[in-house]
Every structure is written in structure tokens, then in C-alpha cells.
Design a protein around this motif. Structure first.
Motif: not given
Length: 866
Positions: A425-451
């Protein structure tokens, strides 16, 4: 017959506009004419009939004078009672006509009835249009449409509404001899629900009326064809699920060049607006202490202004589907089949089930009384909300890839590989974070973190919904001072209701064959035991064995408790029934047609008609002597004595007429005291006592200020009720007055129409629909029924029977202690005509009507209509 009319304006009395009022001289005129008569002498007028000077009531005017009830009885169909206004959350619309055989069983308390009656929508309020999903049954959401126009802000002509089944009506109480009313069917369906289910339903109804971000619940409506009771909820045209399906690539899942051309900020602005609206809708749900447990995009809708709402109907339907899917998921034996069953079906339902809820349903099952409601909190809704927001950003393709096989990663039960599952499950969470960061970029880091915090396996690490709202708002608005925050955040600390684990998400499908089987079981003989046990179990939460309803074995009261009884119709009179009496093995009925009919109590056949009266017969009584006697009195003052026995005489044994004077208006009531006295109540305001030995006048009792409408003898006391609104008590020994009950002051005249006495209890019914009860001459209870005169009342033991202008016979049970008396409705008969006489005798209820017929109601089978 020529109808009586006002002597001044010559208009026929009707009780609504041309109201007959009785002057102190004894004559009658309509209220409007009395008001316009000249008053040459202050506070007096001249009677238009006898020209005598009489007092004019001040300051109330003629409305303070008693009505001529006997004249109003001649017009039973001319007026309709004015129903009291209610605080119903919906508009007032005409109720459907009630047939004579309609029956309202009251297996519930008056408190239960008053709680739910205002939420029941009439049967013609809306029509069912279509089922919104292909899957039939109770897991489906239906579409309806308002079928009438109204000025109400809640109801608009042709407005679309969502219909979600919450209860099923069982036809157990239907019999060929009567039909349940529409309202009674809905009440019975609600009563048969589990207590927890009704509690959840009440929470949703109250919450929708308080929270603007919850779709408004209009009430409950039953489809007469299927017997399903639906929760009716407003439905907006904006479908969030459809909006997501039309943008399958998501908000930011676009080619890089197109991102630069459109501008990422513009795309994210749309996401931020929708995300905030979703968060506010969830906060509205949580502020009432309600947890969905699992959200799907279909749980949200939006209006024409773009504001999002939680659709309570869709929330419950989603919960039902998830529980159904989990039933099949638990039956799978291999990981491969679980992957296919779990992911495919949940993806089809578009339901995002949190890890803790998935594990709970998998390990504990979904039994209705599992008691697991407190194990799921607001954090599960945060997880589902986070998934919906990720779905909104990524689109279908990313979401499908991301969640494929997800539910096989979850640790369940006491699996030895629990640590390994948590690692996956932890590996799955890291995959989600990676995909969101790639889509949103660094300027939306706070949004990636809260999601990602929303999708955390540890419930305690998930953020509050307000924190998600605040983070999304910060994408396009960064105020120096957070002014709005405190007003938006209003979530309760404790969960009041978890819908997905509640009873509303557990509604077994009742087929037609099942209902027929239940009906057959009901007819098998254990009717009273089954329903009485159900009644106490549902209301009191206790298990009981066979219960006795307290009535005579096989009597009407037992039939009312189970909604099963028979009736016979006695026909023969040509006008309104005025009185009923029983003695010598016969039933006697008096009528305006100037006759007394005699009926057999064995088969209710007509035995004979007693003729001789020249005026309307107003009352009839029976003397229970060695040789029983029937005595009848008419509006002309005639009193006839008839001998009864094996062969009823055709001619009266004795007849005489009271002395006439210019105020006289005939006999209104009769009563007997053993074999000693006959008492007659007259229109001249007096009560006369006649010896039953030689039929001579013994004494005359004065005191009433209007016609004496009712007489009853009990335990050596004579009770007299009058149109002056009072009840007077007299000693039988010397006919001296004892006490006056009631208020006959100016402006308080409410004519007494009927009396009934049983031991220390006295019941009086009034022309304004009020029923008063005295215990040991102390007023202990006052009941205001629906507007309309209560012409007849009968009390036997703890059972009270009422009937009158509203064409309803009400049966109530009395319970008393030293200082208080309470009533509980047992059953209600809806009749086709005004009730003018009532008599309960040995388990049978005899009812006289203004439309010339008499009905006999009983639990045991009777002969067909006679």
C-alpha cells in the motif's frame, strides 16, 4: 321533505353560511338575520317568530347563541368540516376521496403518527417517469416528476425529483371487506421498518431542511402498484458523473504544447472551483453528524449556478451497491477472482471504498444488526473525496491504471502477510504521488501533498475536509486574513449516522410471492399473537409472547388491533338515524322517518317497524324489566311505550304528549333509571321525570339555558347535557341538582351533543369537535378533534368510540392513573356519511348514519349485507 328555512330571509339552513341559532324564547333564525334585527331597546331584539322581546348577547352577538343541531342534522351532506392547518413541509393539495370501506389501522402511537404524517406526500403529488439505472430493485434510483402546479417554492410543475426506495408496504392488512387508505399504507410501511432505519430516515429529513448544500427532501411517497415507499428528493440537471465522463482525459492530462497554449492556471481554476464546491457539500453533510462512508461522482449534482450538492438518494443507492458488491467479493477464493470482482464492479459503480471500510466489510460481513456503525468516521469520506478529486485531475485512463488491483493490496483479517500488504500500500501511495507531481508540477506541491494525505492508509493522518477546501481555495485566492474559514468549518465532533453501515443501506427485496406468503401466514390464525408481538417489539424493543388486546375474545377491538374485521349493513329506514338501543334480544333504531325499526341480534334481519309517531323520532331507550319495554320520543313531544318480547306488538302499550307551550320544541333525549323513572330532555330547557309504574309526571328539573340534548343515568346520578354547553348532575332519589360541569359564560357556548358515563368517568362531545373527559367531576382531559360536530360518543370500559360530522368513527383506548387520563388511537373507520349514533355491545359496534343505514362492525364473520 320540505327543508327548514329562516323565518326572516326564507333561505334554507346549511350550517356554513345560513347558520340556525336558537333564541332564548326557543325559536330559531339564521345568524345573519339575528344580527340585522332592529334593537329599539338596548341589548334586546324581538323574536321574528313569536314577537317576544328576548336578550341580544353582547358583545359577541348571535355567534354566542347555540346552534340548532337538530336542524343541522337534516343537512349532513351540505357542509364539509374545515380541516386544521398543519405545519407540513410541503404544500397543501386536495386529498383523494375516501371510500366508505377505507380503514386506518392505528398500530402506532399518536406521537408516531404526528411525527411522520406531515412528511407523507399525497398519492397524486407526482408520477414515476423512469428508472435511472439498468439494475432493477431496491438498488435503483428512479426519476419522478411533480404532477401538479403550486405556488410553493419547493414544488414546481413538472419539476424532476429523484425517488429512492426506503420501505416496502406489505398487503397483510388487506381484506376483501375493506381497503387501507393511502396514508395508512405508508404509515404501516414506516412502522414495520427497523427503529434504526426510521431514525436514519428522520436524520436525513431534518438535515435536508437545515443544510443548503444537501438536496432538499420533499417527503415520502408510495407507488400504489409496487407498494414501494420512496424518499423524494430534488434532482438537479447538472450531473457531476456525466461531466467527468465527458472529460475522460482529465483537467491536466493534455499534450505539453496544448498545456502551454491554454495556460495551466486557467485549467486549474476550473478544478479549484469544482473542488471547493465538492468540499463545501461534504462539509454540509458532516455538519449534521452524517457520514456517507463511500462517495461516487453520482453522489454529487450541481444547479444552474454551478453550486454542488450532496444527493442523499444517490448516497444511499451507492451504499447499497457497495454492500452488494462486497457480498460477491467475499465469496471469491483466489486473488485473481477478487481482483476481477472487486475492481471491475466497483469501477462500474464508480464507488471509491476506503481501505478501512473495505477491510471491515470483508472481514465482518454486512449483517444488518452488526453494530459496526461507530467504526467508520469522517476520514472515510475524506478518502473517497480525495479519490474523486484525483479522478477529476487524471481522467479515466490514469485512474483505471492506478486503481487496478488496488483492493488486493489491503491487509485483511489476521493474515500473516499483513506487514507485506501494508508495504504494498505504501508503494501504491508513492506511485500516486509520483503521477500527481508529474502532472501538476512543482507549483502545485501543496495540492499534491493534501491529496496524498487524503489517501493515507492511517485514518488519523488524513486531513479535515476544511483543510482540503482551504488548500484548494489557495490555488487562486490567497487572502492575508482568513475571514471565511470559520464560517465554513462546522463539522460535529461525533458521528451521528454512518449511512453505508446503517439500515437504509440494507433493504431486502420483497417479491410479490413473498408478500402473498406473508399474507397466507397472517390468515392462518396467529394474527393477534404475531402483530401484537411485532407492535411491542418494534416500539419497546422487547420480545414478547402471545399478547391479549384486552377486549372480549373475538370482539371488534381484537379485530382493530390486527386490522381484520367484518361488517353488515342494515337497510330499511328512509331518513337519518337518530338513536340506537339494545334489549330483549333486539336492536332498536329510531329515525327522522317517524318509525322505530326492530332488528334481530342473531342474524341482523329486520323484524318489524314500529309506527305511530307523527313527528321525527329523536330518541329511543329500552327498559330492562321482567317484561322489557321500548320507549321512543319524537320532536312533537310524543312519548310512545312499546312492549317487546317473542312477538313484538304492533300498537304502543302507552302513549302521551308533554304539555305544549309557545316555547316547546319536542323531545331531544331519553334515559331510564332501572324500572322506576323515565327521563325526557326537551327543547324547553327542562328535564321531566315520568314514573314507569303509571306513566305520570313526577317532577320537572330546571336549570339548563337551552335544549337538553343528552341524558345518561349511572350509579344513582342523572347526567344531562345541553346546547348551553354545560353538563348538569342530579340526584335520582329526590331529583335535586348536584353540580354543573362546563362553562356557559358569554362567548363560550359549545353545545353538548352526546354523553357517555362509565363508573367515575364522564365523556361529553361538543358541536365544535371538542371531547371533554371528567374523572370524579374533575376535568382531566380535553381533546380537539378535526373541526366538525361529534354527534355520537360511547364509552365502555377503557374503549372510547367517537363519530360525527367528519364521517369518521374513531376508536381510542383510555389509560388513567390517579390524576391523569391519556388516549391512544386504536383504529379509525372512514365512512361515507355523517355518523349520528353509536352503540358498542358485546364486541360489536353499531353505527347509525345520516344516509339512512346502520352498520355493524365485528371481528367474527357476519352474514352478507342485508
Amino acid at each position: 321533505m320540505e327543508m327548514p328555512e329562516c323565518p326572516v330571509c326564507l333561505q334554507i339552513y346549511d350550517g356554513d353560511e345560513i347558520i340556525p341559532r336558537v333564541l332564548s324564547c326557543g325559536h330559531t333564525a339564521c345568524e345573519s338575520c339575528i344580527r340585522q334585527l332592529p334593537r329599539r331597546i338596548p341589548e334586546t331584539i324581538r323574536c321574528p317568530a313569536c314577537n317576544q322581546i328576548v336578550r341580544y348577547p353582547q358583545p359577541q352577538g348571535p355567534s354566542a347563541l347555540p346552534k340548532n343541531i337538530d336542524l343541522l342534522r337534516l343537512f349532513p351532506q351540505s357542509s364539509k368540516p374545515h380541516l386544521p392547518k398543519t405545519n407540513a413541509p410541503t404544500i397543501q393539495i386536495p386529498t383523494p376521496n375516501v371510500s366508505e370501506s377505507d380503514f386506518y389501522p392505528r398500530l402506532w402511537t399518536e406521537e408516531f403518527y404526528s411525527t411522520w404524517k406531515d412528511w407523507i406526500l399525497p398519492s397524486n403529488a407526482l408520477v414515476m417517469v423512469d428508472r435511472l439505472e439498468e439494475e432493477p430493485g431496491t438498488s435503483s434510483l428512479y426519476l419522478g416528476r411533480i404532477a401538479y402546479s403550486s405556488s410553493s417554492s419547493y414544488f414546481l410543475m413538472n419539476q424532476n425529483v429523484g425517488l429512492m426506495p426506503v420501505a416496502t408496504y406489505s398487503s397483510q392488512l388487506n381484506e376483501p371487506t375493506f381497503n387501507l387508505s393511502y396514508t395508512a399504507r405508508v404509515m404501516e410501511a414506516l412502522f414495520r421498518m427497523k427503529v434504526r432505519g426510521r431514525t436514519e430516515l428522520g436524520i436525513l429529513l431534518r438535515a435536508s431542511s437545515r443544510q443548503r448544500r444537501l438536496c432538499k427532501v420533499f417527503g415520502l411517497w408510495m407507488d400504489l402498484e409496487t407498494g414501494l415507499v420512496f424518499l423524494v428528493c430534488e434532482r438537479f440537471d447538472g450531473d457531476f458523473s456525466k461531466m467527468l465522463s465527458e472529460s475522460k482525459d482529465g483537467v491536466v492530462c493534455l499534450p505539453e504544447e496544448e498545456k502551454q497554449n491554454l495556460g495551466l492556471n486557467d485549467e486549474m481554476f476550473g478544478f479549484a472551483m469544482v473542488g471547493m464546491e465538492l468540499c463545501e457539500a461534504v462539509m454540509g453533510l458532516h455538519s449534521e453528524g452524517i457520514v456517507s462512508g463511500c462517495f461516487a461522482p453520482s453522489c454529487f449534482c450541481f444547479d444552474s449556478y454551478g453550486h454542488f450538492f450532496v444527493d442523499l438518494n444517490s448516497v444511499i443507492v451507492t451504499g447499497r451497491r457497495v454492500r452488494k458488491i462486497m457480498t460477491g467479493f467475499r465469496s471469491c477464493q483466489t486473488d485473481e477472482s477478487k481482483t476481477d470482482m472487486g475492481f471491475t464492479n466497483l469501477l462500474k459503480a464508480q464507488a471509491f471504498v476506503s481501505p478501512e471500510l473495505f477491510v471491515l466489510l470483508h472481514d465482518k460481513g454486512i449483517a444488518q444488526d452488526s453494530g459496526l456503525e461507530n467504526l467508520i468516521g469522517y476520514e472515510s469520506d475524506i478518502w473517497s473525496l480525495g479519490c474523486i478529486l484525483v479522478r477529476f485531475l487524471m481522467g479515466d485512463s490514469f485512474t483505471e491504471e492506478l486503481f487496478k488491483g488496488f483492493y488486493c493490496l489491503l491487509p485483511m483479517g489476521t493474515d500473516e502477510n499483513c506487514d507485506e500488504s501494508l508495504g504494498l500500500y505504501t508503494d501504491w501511495m508513492e506511485k500516486v504521488i509520483s503521477v500527481l507531481k508529474g502532472l501538476l508540477g512543482p507549483q502545485f506541491e501543496s495540492l499534491v501533498q493534501i491529496l496524498c494525505q487524503c489517501l493515507n492508509y492511517d485514518m488519523g493522518s488524513r486531513p479535515h475536509v476544511y483543510d482540503v477546501w482551504r488548500c484548494i481555495r489557495g490555488l487562486f485566492l490567497k487572502p492575508k486574513v482568513d475571514i471565511i474559514g470559520g464560517a465554513v468549518s462546522s463539522t460535529q465532533e461525533n458521528v451521528v449516522c454512518c449511512l453505508i453501515l446503517g439500515d437504509l443501506c440494507y433493504l431486502p427485496k420483497v417479491t410479490k410471492s413473498q408478500r402473498n406468503n406473508q399474507n397466507d401466514l397472517l390468515m392462518s390464525g396467529d394474527i393477534l399473537e404475531g402483530l401484537s408481538a411485532m407492535y411491542l417489539s418494534e416500539r419497546c424493543g422487547i420480545d414478547v409472547g402471545p399478547v391479549s388486546c384486552g377486549g372480549t375474545e373475538g370482539d371488534l377491538i381484537e379485530g382493530l388491533h390486527v386490522g381484520k374485521f367484518k361488517s353488515a349493513t342494515l337497510q330499511g329506514h328512509l331518513a337519518c338515524i337518530t338513536g340506537l338501543a339494545i334489549g330483549g334480544g333486539f336492536l332498536f333504531s329510531s329515525s327522522f322517518d317517524r318509525t322505530v325499526h326492530v332488528w334481530s341480534l342473531q342474524d341482523f334481519s329486520h323484524v318489524q317497524s314500529l309506527r305511530g309517531h307523527e313527528h321525527r323520532v329523536m330518541a329511543v331507550v329500552v327498559v330492562d324489566a321482567e317484561k322489557p319495554l321500548c320507549i321512543s320520543g319524537d320532536s312533537g313531544g310524543g312519548i310512545f311505550v312499546w312492549e317487546i318480547g317473542a312477538s313484538v306488538g304492533k300498537e304502543p302499550l302507552k302513549k302521551w304528549c308533554e304539555h305544549h307551550d309557545w316555547r316547546y320544541s319536542g323531545i331531544h333525549s331519553l334515559a331510564v333509571s332501572g324500572v322506576e323513572y323515565l327521563y325526557s330532555g326537551s327543547g324547553d330547557k327542562s328535564i321531566k321525570a315520568w314514573s314507569l309504574q303509571d306513566y305520570t309526571l313526577t317532577c320537572t328539573m330546571h336549570g339548563h339555558k337551552a335544549a337538553v340534548s343528552s341524558l345518561v343515568v349511572c350509579d344513582g346520578i342523572l347526567y344531562s347535557g345541553s346546547w348551553d354547553g354545560t353538563v348538569r348532575l342530579w340526584w335520582i332519589n329526590d331529583h335535586s341538582p348536584l353540580i354543573i360541569l362546563g362553562d356557559d359564560g358569554p362567548g363560550n357556548v359549545t353545545s353538548v351533543l352526546s354523553l357517555s358515563v362509565d363508573r367515575h368517568m364522564l365523556v361529553a362531545s361538543h358541536e365544535n369537535g371538542c371531547v371533554k373527559m371528567w374523572k370524579n367531576d374533575v376535568l382531566v382531559k380535553s381533546i380537539q378533534t378535526e373541526n366538525g360536530a361529534i354527534f355520537a360518543v360511547d364509552m365502555v370500559g377503557k374503549w372510547l368510540f367517537l363519530g360525527g360530522w367528519n364521517k369518521i368513527v374513531s376508536v381510542q383506548e383510555l389509560s388513567e392513573d390517579e390524576f391523569h387520563v391519556d388516549t391512544r388511537p386504536v383504529g379509525v373507520f372512514a365512512c361515507g356519511s355523517v355518523i349520528t349514533a353509536l352503540l358498542y355491545y358485546k364486541g360489536k359496534l353499531f353505527v347509525g348514519f345520516s344516509d339512512k343505514v346502520i352498520k355493524v362492525y365485528c371481528y367474527e364473520p357476519l352474514t352478507p349485507d342485508i
